[in-house]
Design a protein around this motif. Structure first.
Motif, PDB file in Angstrom:
ATOM      1  N   ARG A 272       0.828  -1.204   0.000  1.00  0.00           N
ATOM      2  CA  ARG A 272       0.000   0.000   0.000  1.00  0.00           C
ATOM      3  C   ARG A 272       0.862   1.253   0.000  1.00  0.00           C
ATOM      4  NH1 ARG A 272      -2.989  -1.027   4.222  1.00  0.00           N
ATOM      5  NH2 ARG A 272      -1.760   0.123   5.734  1.00  0.00           N
ATOM      6  N   GLN A 273       1.971   1.218   0.697  1.00  0.00           N
ATOM      7  CA  GLN A 273       2.847   2.371   0.778  1.00  0.00           C
ATOM      8  C   GLN A 273       3.431   2.724  -0.582  1.00  0.00           C
ATOM      9  OE1 GLN A 273       6.891   1.983   2.489  1.00  0.00           O
ATOM     10  NE2 GLN A 273       6.235   3.475   4.021  1.00  0.00           N
ATOM     11  N   GLY A 274       3.627   1.746  -1.446  1.00  0.00           N
ATOM     12  CA  GLY A 274       4.330   2.022  -2.690  1.00  0.00           C
ATOM     13  C   GLY A 274       3.473   2.240  -3.917  1.00  0.00           C
ATOM     14  N   PHE A 275       2.315   1.595  -4.001  1.00  0.00           N
ATOM     15  CA  PHE A 275       1.598   1.613  -5.277  1.00  0.00           C
ATOM     16  C   PHE A 275       1.164   3.015  -5.676  1.00  0.00           C
ATOM     17  CE2 PHE A 275      -2.353   1.650  -7.657  1.00  0.00           C
ATOM     18  CZ  PHE A 275      -1.980   0.941  -8.792  1.00  0.00           C
ATOM     19  N   TRP A 276       0.521   3.732  -4.762  1.00  0.00           N
ATOM     20  CA  TRP A 276      -0.034   5.030  -5.134  1.00  0.00           C
ATOM     21  C   TRP A 276       1.065   6.025  -5.485  1.00  0.00           C
ATOM     22  CZ3 TRP A 276      -4.920   5.127  -6.327  1.00  0.00           C
ATOM     23  CH2 TRP A 276      -5.769   4.180  -5.761  1.00  0.00           C
ATOM     24  N   GLN A 277       2.179   5.966  -4.786  1.00  0.00           N
ATOM     25  CA  GLN A 277       3.287   6.851  -5.141  1.00  0.00           C
ATOM     26  C   GLN A 277       3.822   6.538  -6.535  1.00  0.00           C
ATOM     27  OE1 GLN A 277       2.769   5.430  -2.282  1.00  0.00           O
ATOM     28  NE2 GLN A 277       3.435   6.656  -0.534  1.00  0.00           N
ATOM     29  N   LEU A 278       3.909   5.246  -6.854  1.00  0.00           N
ATOM     30  CA  LEU A 278       4.420   4.871  -8.178  1.00  0.00           C
ATOM     31  C   LEU A 278       3.429   5.230  -9.276  1.00  0.00           C
ATOM     32  CD1 LEU A 278       6.063   1.418  -7.376  1.00  0.00           C
ATOM     33  CD2 LEU A 278       7.123   3.674  -7.521  1.00  0.00           C
ATOM     34  N   LEU A 319       8.944   2.336 -17.565  1.00  0.00           N
ATOM     35  CA  LEU A 319       8.296   1.034 -17.721  1.00  0.00           C
ATOM     36  C   LEU A 319       8.636   0.109 -16.558  1.00  0.00           C
ATOM     37  CD1 LEU A 319       8.657   0.291 -21.552  1.00  0.00           C
ATOM     38  CD2 LEU A 319       6.600   0.916 -20.290  1.00  0.00           C
ATOM     39  N   VAL A 320       9.866   0.204 -16.051  1.00  0.00           N
ATOM     40  CA  VAL A 320      10.237  -0.593 -14.876  1.00  0.00           C
ATOM     41  C   VAL A 320       9.439  -0.126 -13.658  1.00  0.00           C
ATOM     42  CG1 VAL A 320      12.138  -1.324 -13.397  1.00  0.00           C
ATOM     43  CG2 VAL A 320      12.526  -0.957 -15.838  1.00  0.00           C
ATOM     44  N   VAL A 321       9.213   1.178 -13.548  1.00  0.00           N
ATOM     45  CA  VAL A 321       8.391   1.701 -12.444  1.00  0.00           C
ATOM     46  C   VAL A 321       6.969   1.177 -12.559  1.00  0.00           C
ATOM     47  CG1 VAL A 321       7.418   3.814 -11.458  1.00  0.00           C
ATOM     48  CG2 VAL A 321       9.822   3.746 -12.145  1.00  0.00           C
TER      49      VAL A 321
END
Length: 506
Positions: A272-278, A319-321
């Protein structure tokens, strides 16, 4: 940008516009299904007749947009969920505007729907002039048409009534095919549907005859910057992307358990911490690419090579992000299950990755061989069509049922609010979970049957399943206990954990 006024409205266009209004009045009001396509057909014929009379001819891209729009209108006929239907209808309007206006630029793609609304007022005057000319030039023929129509309708009514009285099966068939317009309360809605269908078809025909030329709307080009001034910030950004991707690769090779132990985060918190930022990083990267292209140096071959190299590298790293964001969502779903919000944002992230690939392809092939605005619009239409065809509600139910079979954890309170598309998957649950999950859907499907033109295939299948096996929650509490549940803060789906559906008094 605004074209000359079109010539007289063709008679065929007027008849098709009237047919669109009548079909809209008869078929709208009970829901959405195949009636959308039935209304779109005469509207399409009206636009075709108007374009042909104005000397416009269909081009390959016109056919692509037109066929794509009709395909999107088929989504409500297949599935019951309202949110894919909304996306499909909005996408169909966008593709219709592209088919009617044409155009290759971003302005034509983005502003095309405005031209449809612009044609509503002018279309009324255009049709009024055409009606006056038609009446003045064919007073005798109009009387013949009215007499012929009256005789045909009279024959249909008389013999239809006789055949319906002679055979009950034929009477049932007629009753199922004919729209129900008995209720006086439906009259305002029918009148509104007639007006919307009539004006919509008229606006489409007027646009087809004389569309706004959005490609002629020129914008001021951005001021090119020097190579160092332009490239240095982007190179620094590329280095930051490369460092982040290197960390992601190290995490992938070292295993997530090590990251969890070092950071103290759970699997779900890490995801959850990472998806929205990415996701936001991907969106901002697209904005950076657009601004960088506007201010890129344009001195010659060396500048073009620099622009392609720097922006191409940024696209590859992005694309990697995108892949990392999708992996975070996979971890999140594994911890909490799949919901409508999660599948929607994952689909959006995937489409943003497709857009980045198209930007790279346009940079390699050139704008003439790959018109980027059209390619992005086509990819969005294909994405909406695929999203609707795969039935997201069914996928949500299927994934959560499989997760229950694996972990014995399920959120029935959330699944109870899905559409009829989810019934086949939820039907596999053991009792009483099955009945508790299907109770809300059954309540929505109860009552008088929806007419055939407003009933989706998923809804008919769900009715058959529920009629065959039934739903019974008698003796059970279908409200899960909250004690001991692991709740997801700030997320969709409510509480999670093993839901104790127990008999009353247990």
């Amino acid at each position: 940008m605004r074209p000359k006024a079109p010539g007289p409205v063709p008679t065929a266009t007027l008849w098709c516009v009237l047919a669109t209004g009548l079909v809209s009045a008869l078929l709208f009001g009970d829901g959405l299904g195949v009636n959308l396509i039935l209304v779109a057909i005469p509207a399409t014929l009206a636009a075709y007749a108007a374009a042909r009379a104005a000397g416009r001819r269909a081009r390959p891209w016109t056919l692509v947009w037109g066929v794509g729009g009709l395909a999107l209108l088929g989504i409500p006929a297949l599935h019951d969920a309202g949110w894919p239907t909304f996306l499909a209808v909005v996408g169909a309007v966008g593709l219709a505007s592209l088919a009617l206006h044409g155009g290759r630029t971003w302005r034509a793609v983005l502003f095309g729907p405005i031209g449809l609304f612009d044609s509503v007022g002018s279309g009324i005057g255009w049709a009024g002039r055409g009606l006056r000319e038609m009446v003045d030039g064919s007073r005798g023929r109009a009387a013949v048409v009215l007499r012929t129509t009256a005789v045909a309708v009279g024959l249909l009514v008389v013999f239809g009534a006789l055949f319906a009285g002679a055979d009950a099966a034929f009477a049932d068939l007629l009753g199922a095919l004919m729209p129900d317009v008995d209720s006086v309360a439906d009259v305002p809605l029918r009148v509104l549907s007639f007006a919307v269908g009539l004006l919509g078809a008229l606006a489409a025909a007027r646009t087809a005859a004389a569309p706004l030329r959005w490609d002629r709307l020129k914008g001021r080009p951005g001021r090119p910057h020097g190579r160092l001034e332009w490239a240095l910030p982007l190179i620094v950004l590329n280095l930051l992307f490369a460092a982040f991707n290197a960390v992601q690769l190290a995490v992938l090779l070292g295993g997530y358990e090590r990251v969890f132990s070092e950071t103290g985060l759970s699997r779900a918190e890490y995801a959850r911490q990472g998806f929205w930022q990415l996701l936001w990083a991907t969106l901002l990267t697209l904005a950076v690419i657009g601004l960088a292209l506007r201010w890129a140096p344009r001195g010659g071959a060396r500048d073009r090579t620099l622009v392609r190299g720097v922006l191409g590298t940024l696209c590859l790293l992005t694309l990697v992000v995108v892949a990392s964001a999708l992996r975070r969502m996979d971890l999140y779903v594994d911890a909490y299950g799949l919901t409508r919000l999660r599948i929607s944002v994952a689909a959006m992230e995937l489409w943003l990755g497709v857009v980045i690939v198209l930007i790279m392809a346009a940079g390699v092939l050139g704008a003439r061989r790959l018109p980027l605005p059209r390619a992005v619009a086509a990819s969005a239409a294909v994405g909406v069509l695929a999203f609707g065809l795969m039935s997201p509600d069914a996928l949500v139910a299927e994934q959560n049922v499989r997760r229950y079979e694996r972990t014995q954890q399920i959120d029935i309170g959330y699944l109870d609010g899905l559409s009829a598309d989810a019934v086949p998957a939820l039907d596999r649950l053991p009792e009483p979970l099955r009945s508790c999950a299907l109770a809300g859907i059954e309540a929505e499907l109860e009552g008088p049957g929806t007419p055939w033109y407003a009933t989706s295939w998923s809804e008919r299948r769900a009715r058959d399943i529920l009629a065959e096996r039934g739903v019974s929650t008698e003796g059970y509490l279908c409200t899960p206990w909250r004690d001991g549940f692991q709740e997801e803060s700030g997320g969709e789906g409510g509480y999670d954990g093993a839901d104790p559906y127990v008999p009353h008094g247990g």
